[in-house]
Design an enzyme around this catalytic site. Structure first.
Site, PDB file in Angstrom:
ATOM      1  N   PRO A  28       1.100  -1.053  -0.193  1.00 29.21           N
ATOM      2  CA  PRO A  28      -0.008  -0.284  -0.177  1.00 29.21           C
ATOM      3  C   PRO A  28       0.820   1.023  -0.476  1.00 29.21           C
ATOM      4  O   PRO A  28       1.898   1.560   0.501  1.00 29.21           O
ATOM      5  CB  PRO A  28      -0.349   0.111   1.670  1.00 29.21           C
ATOM      6  N   GLU A  29      -0.036   2.312  -0.554  1.00 34.32           N
ATOM      7  CA  GLU A  29       1.221   3.322  -0.948  1.00 34.32           C
ATOM      8  C   GLU A  29      -0.058   4.672  -0.242  1.00 34.32           C
ATOM      9  O   GLU A  29      -0.379   4.518   0.502  1.00 34.32           O
ATOM     10  CB  GLU A  29       1.145   3.859  -2.791  1.00 34.32           C
TER      11      GLU A  29
END
Ligand SMILES: [Zn+2]
Length: 274
Positions: free
Chosen positions: A2-3
């Site tokens: 996840p960014e």
């Protein structure tokens, strides 16, 4: 992994369920996700702790407790959620951290492959941790001149630089590919060859794309789920990531996919990005 937009979505989803709650106790299924803290310390510090704030720094969720911060770095398969009891069998099986709350619900960190990490920092540890991270892209205090200077200090590929958490945080492979395409910059260009105007454009595009991805609740290309357990929606808006061999949305040229820049998948248009 996840960014920024994905972790921001999780944090926004969970904040109303967590702030003001007290953690009754904590149970950890495996120690291998812990960094710099033992199971015994984590469990005893979480017991009875009140949650004051739930925020994001870089790609991490930060739960502020009395004098301490629980830092959750969700790996590829990690998700953070608040659930009603009892838990479904699958949730119980992959729950690494289970922390029942005083309202009868439970805070869970769920991670099938346990690639994520949990840290528990005191205030001094938090300050050190925060200092080692670069600026937040959505922080208005970050200006294009400073960003451009940090790119020009290096001869590394600009794509590697914008994914370097000391240069700018929160941008991983998906959004690096998208921002470089939107800016018309070849991802393999050396940082010291990026002009001030290009740096300003790149920062604008990073911001625009991250904001749009937050609005769409993140990109689910594999395992990512929001704080409500749903997939995000920005995967449908990606121009280059995951589209190697397909036509460029701007000029129709076949998009090139390469692993030569940073061993990660890079997708670019040779015609639009110079
Ligand atoms: Zn093109």
């Amino acid at each position: 992994m996840p960014e920024l937009p994905e972790v921001e979505t999780i944090v926004r989803d969970l904040r109303p369920s967590l702030v003001g709650r007290t953690i009754l106790r904590a149970a950890l299924s495996h120690d291998d996700v812990l960094r710099g803290v033992s199971r015994r310390t984590l469990v005893s510090r979480l017991r009875g702790a009140t949650i004051h704030e739930v925020t994001r720094r870089a790609k991490h969720a930060i739960v502020r407790l009395d004098g301490r911060r629980l830092v959750i770095q969700p790996g590829m398969t990690g998700s953070l959620m608040v659930q009603d009891l009892p838990l479904a069998e699958r949730e119980r099986r992959y729950a690494v951290l289970q922390a029942p709350l005083d309202d009868g619900r439970i805070l869970l960190y769920h991670d099938v492959r346990r690639l994520g990490t949990l840290l528990l920092l005191d205030e001094a540890g938090w300050e050190r941790y925060d200092r080692e991270l670069g600026p937040e892209p959505l922080d208005p205090a970050l200006n294009a001149e400073a960003f451009g200077r940090s790119l020009r200090r290096s001869r590394q590929a600009v794509k590697k630089l914008i994914m370097d958490q000391r240069v700018i945080v929160g941008v991983g492979n998906i959004y690096a590919n998208e921002a470089l395409f939107a800016s018309g910059i070849d991802p393999s260009r050396a940082g010291d060859r990026i002009t001030p105007d290009e740096a300003a454009l790149l920062l604008r595009e990073i911001r625009r794309i991250l904001q749009a991805a937050i609005m769409a609740r993140g990109s689910t290309v594999r395992d990512y789920r929001t704080g409500t357990g749903d997939p995000g929606g920005f995967q449908f808006a990606l121009d280059v990531y995951g589209r190697g061999g397909e036509p460029c949305v701007r000029c129709g040229t076949r998009l090139t996919e390469t692993h030569l820049i940073d061993a990660r998948t890079t997708v670019l248009c040779h015609r639009c990005q110079a």
